[in-house]
Write a protein that holds these residues in place. Structure first.
Motif, mmCIF file in Angstrom:
data_model
loop_
_atom_site.group_PDB
_atom_site.id
_atom_site.type_symbol
_atom_site.label_atom_id
_atom_site.label_comp_id
_atom_site.label_asym_id
_atom_site.label_seq_id
_atom_site.Cartn_x
_atom_site.Cartn_y
_atom_site.Cartn_z
ATOM 1 N N MET A 299 3.096 -9.881 -3.678
ATOM 2 C CA MET A 299 3.266 -11.221 -4.229
ATOM 3 C C MET A 299 4.655 -11.790 -3.923
ATOM 4 O O MET A 299 4.835 -13.002 -3.766
ATOM 5 C CB MET A 299 3.023 -11.194 -5.738
ATOM 6 C CG MET A 299 3.064 -12.561 -6.417
ATOM 7 S SD MET A 299 2.829 -12.392 -8.211
ATOM 8 C CE MET A 299 2.970 -14.116 -8.713
ATOM 9 N N SER A 300 5.646 -10.889 -3.813
ATOM 10 C CA SER A 300 7.020 -11.320 -3.533
ATOM 11 C C SER A 300 7.212 -11.747 -2.081
ATOM 12 O O SER A 300 8.252 -12.296 -1.729
ATOM 13 C CB SER A 300 7.988 -10.175 -3.848
ATOM 14 O OG SER A 300 7.835 -9.134 -2.904
ATOM 15 N N GLY A 301 6.217 -11.455 -1.224
ATOM 16 C CA GLY A 301 6.340 -11.745 0.210
ATOM 17 C C GLY A 301 6.814 -10.552 1.016
ATOM 18 O O GLY A 301 6.755 -10.567 2.254
ATOM 19 N N GLN A 302 7.267 -9.490 0.357
ATOM 20 C CA GLN A 302 7.698 -8.285 1.056
ATOM 21 C C GLN A 302 6.464 -7.510 1.540
ATOM 22 O O GLN A 302 5.462 -7.422 0.843
ATOM 23 C CB GLN A 302 8.528 -7.398 0.124
ATOM 24 C CG GLN A 302 9.822 -8.054 -0.351
ATOM 25 C CD GLN A 302 10.579 -7.160 -1.310
ATOM 26 O OE1 GLN A 302 11.381 -6.329 -0.906
ATOM 27 N NE2 GLN A 302 10.331 -7.331 -2.604
ATOM 28 N N THR A 303 6.579 -6.948 2.734
ATOM 29 C CA THR A 303 5.456 -6.204 3.301
ATOM 30 C C THR A 303 5.637 -4.701 3.069
ATOM 31 O O THR A 303 6.757 -4.190 3.022
ATOM 32 C CB THR A 303 5.307 -6.482 4.800
ATOM 33 O OG1 THR A 303 6.544 -6.170 5.471
ATOM 34 C CG2 THR A 303 4.944 -7.935 5.036
ATOM 35 N N ILE A 304 4.504 -4.013 2.951
ATOM 36 C CA ILE A 304 4.503 -2.591 2.611
ATOM 37 C C ILE A 304 3.582 -1.840 3.569
ATOM 38 O O ILE A 304 2.410 -2.188 3.722
ATOM 39 C CB ILE A 304 4.000 -2.367 1.172
ATOM 40 C CG1 ILE A 304 4.803 -3.207 0.165
ATOM 41 C CG2 ILE A 304 4.044 -0.891 0.794
ATOM 42 C CD1 ILE A 304 4.104 -3.386 -1.176
ATOM 43 N N GLU A 305 4.116 -0.804 4.217
ATOM 44 C CA GLU A 305 3.286 0.094 5.007
ATOM 45 C C GLU A 305 2.786 1.201 4.084
ATOM 46 O O GLU A 305 3.586 1.944 3.493
ATOM 47 C CB GLU A 305 4.078 0.704 6.163
ATOM 48 C CG GLU A 305 3.215 1.607 7.038
ATOM 49 C CD GLU A 305 4.013 2.324 8.116
ATOM 50 O OE1 GLU A 305 3.377 2.924 9.012
ATOM 51 O OE2 GLU A 305 5.261 2.304 8.061
ATOM 52 N N ILE A 306 1.485 1.316 3.947
ATOM 53 C CA ILE A 306 0.907 2.289 3.032
ATOM 54 C C ILE A 306 0.680 3.589 3.787
ATOM 55 O O ILE A 306 -0.258 3.717 4.579
ATOM 56 C CB ILE A 306 -0.398 1.753 2.411
ATOM 57 C CG1 ILE A 306 -0.071 0.496 1.595
ATOM 58 C CG2 ILE A 306 -1.065 2.816 1.546
ATOM 59 C CD1 ILE A 306 -1.261 -0.216 1.048
ATOM 60 N N LEU A 307 1.559 4.555 3.538
ATOM 61 C CA LEU A 307 1.457 5.851 4.196
ATOM 62 C C LEU A 307 0.567 6.807 3.425
ATOM 63 O O LEU A 307 -0.005 7.724 4.001
ATOM 64 C CB LEU A 307 2.856 6.468 4.363
ATOM 65 C CG LEU A 307 3.850 5.646 5.191
ATOM 66 C CD1 LEU A 307 5.181 6.374 5.275
ATOM 67 C CD2 LEU A 307 3.293 5.372 6.578
ATOM 68 N N ASN A 308 0.471 6.585 2.114
ATOM 69 C CA ASN A 308 -0.343 7.456 1.262
ATOM 70 C C ASN A 308 -1.028 6.586 0.210
ATOM 71 O O ASN A 308 -0.355 5.965 -0.619
ATOM 72 C CB ASN A 308 0.547 8.509 0.603
ATOM 73 C CG ASN A 308 -0.241 9.554 -0.163
ATOM 74 O OD1 ASN A 308 -1.348 9.301 -0.651
ATOM 75 N ND2 ASN A 308 0.333 10.743 -0.316
#
Length: 488
Positions: A328-337
């Motif tokens: 929601m903040s606009g930050q992107t997240i790589e989901i490793l687990n």
């Protein structure tokens, strides 16, 4: 159950009329009870070797001459503290189990009462009387007294009444949290939690909003939604508001992790003890319990409870390791687990909390097994970059006998979350896993004072005693009350 403060009769404790009288005797010394018949009974029991003034020792006496209460239980406490008193009362209640006691009177020998002792009494009785029966109707209810009297001198009556009322409210909140967390995941779904929030709102005058998937999508909570993608159960984003102060007064915001069942998703967990993952909404349960306690006590402070609720399940639609999502903040997240999902729902909830311009935000989550390895099952892990807020929470934990321990948040731990394909990864290495989880959440808290409680080791018990503890409702309620007191 009816709790009351009872003035010591003119004739002393021997004149108290009850089905059972519990006398808590501090072990550190030989302080007299102050009643001739009781003192003689204590002295005789010690001389005969039937009773020792050592913490944890108890003795049941029946039909003592000169006493109007038919049953008497002597229970030795480590010292005169409220914590030791609660333990001594619990021991006495265990000794009275199965006996017909409709009116229980409790007295403390050799030490002065405080409101904390009165609160401890209510909590000890609640813990002794709780039995989960919702899906186990064969479970026998524990016969508890209809009336519990705290016996004190007249000067302490007002303080005792205040402590009992507060203790009853916190005990009810703890019981509510336990009941929610103990229910199986096919009963306690996100939809069920939303309905419980609405019911709580009607009973205690809370303003409640329950957002469905469409509303969550509209808010842009891509991180939260990535966790719920694999489940057939629809997610809910629950907001409960208690208004006890002025409109312009900044609220305390409590954010609880509401994973109603956690398989680990595509990064699926081992089968052993996976049933305990119904407790992965323990943080959410504690927010519900605290909002109930606050609604009953009605302190002069504004409180917001936020619960992102969903399941974490594997399916053809489930998020995969390596996927990148936008929070929601606009930050992107790589989901490793995908089994590190709690932080993914909490980060969007923390961003949502900004709209309330909060005085402080505390998130509560059964977040990491690493915290259990670090602290075991006694202390919750406390993480905060704000010394004053951390000190407040530690002080509240001591008042509530609901301990937490402050953990580090050094910026060097942040390095573990670097990603080649997104602003951050959702996990780092195994080393310091509870800390890197907290560092992940910290990236979403720049707008307000923030603390994180990792309650993975304290929110529930496994094994033969499997079940929710209701923690940290006591800690959170005392924290909220301290904020109301500070304002006053």
């Amino acid at each position: 159950m009816n709790f009351q403060a009872l003035a010591t009769p003119a004739g002393g404790l021997g004149s108290v009329v009850a089905d059972a009288l519990v006398v808590v005797v501090p072990a550190d010394g030989q302080a007299a009870v102050g009643d001739q018949a009781l003192d003689a009974a204590v002295s005789g029991a010690v001389k005969s070797g039937d009773f020792e003034r050592k913490a944890g020792r108890t003795l049941y006496l029946h039909g003592v001459e000169g006493l109007k209460s038919a049953r008497v239980v002597l229970s030795a406490s480590k010292d005169g503290s409220a914590k030791a008193f609660r333990s001594a009362v619990s021991q006495a209640l265990a000794l009275l189990k199965g006996r017909s006691v409709k009116h229980l009177a409790v007295a403390l020998a050799g030490d002065a009462w405080t409101a904390a002792h009165a609160e401890a009494l209510a909590l000890a009785v609640e813990q002794a009387g709780y039995v989960y029966r919702h899906t186990k109707p064969s479970a026998e209810a524990v016969a508890m007294p209809a009336k519990v009297s705290l016996v004190t001198d007249k000067s302490g009556l007002a303080q005792a009444r205040q402590g009992l009322a507060q203790g009853q409210a916190i005990a009810s909140g703890v019981g509510f949290a336990r009941e929610l967390a103990n229910r199986p995941a096919n009963v306690c779904t996100p939809t069920f939690l939303g309905d419980e929030a609405k019911r709580l709102g009607k009973e205690f005058g809370l303003d409640v909003q329950v957002l469905d998937r469409k509303a969550i999508e509209k808010l842009g909570m891509g991180s939260f939604l990535s966790v719920t993608n694999g489940s057939e159960e629809p997610p809910r984003f629950i907001v409960m508001q208690y208004r006890g102060a002025g409109k312009k007064d900044a609220p305390v915001v409590l954010v609880g992790k509401g994973i109603t069942f956690d398989t680990g998703g595509i990064s699926i967990k081992p089968a052993a003890e996976m049933d305990e993952m119904k407790f992965d909404m323990g943080g959410a349960a504690s927010v519900f319990g605290t909002m109930r306690a606050v609604g009953e006590i009605k302190p002069k402070v504004n409180v917001v409870g936020i619960v992102p609720a969903c399941e974490n399940m594997p399916s053809g639609r489930a998020t995969k390791p390596g996927d990148v999502v936008t929070s929601m903040s606009g930050q992107t997240i790589e989901i490793l687990n995908t089994d590190a999902e709690g932080r993914l729902i909490l980060c969007d909830a923390l961003t949502y909390a900004e709209r309330f311009k909060p005085a402080a935000v505390v998130d509560i989550a059964t977040l990491t097994g690493a915290c259990v390895i670090a602290l075991g099952h006694h202390h919750a892990g406390l993480f905060s970059p704000d010394d004053a807020l951390a000190d407040e929470l530690i002080a509240a934990s001591r008042r509530a006998d609901d301990p937490c321990w402050r953990m580090p948040l050094d910026e060097e731990y942040d390095e573990a979350l670097k990603s080649n394909f997104a602003d951050m990864a959702n996990v780092g290495s195994r080393a310091g896993g509870a800390i890197t989880a907290a560092k992940f959440l910290q990236r979403y808290t720049k707008a307000f004072p923030w603390a994180h409680l990792d309650v993975a080791g304290v929110a529930y018990k496994g094994g033969a005693n499997k079940g929710s503890t209701g923690r940290p409702v006591g800690l959170l309620t005392h924290f909220v009350l301290s904020r109301a007191g500070r304002k006053a």
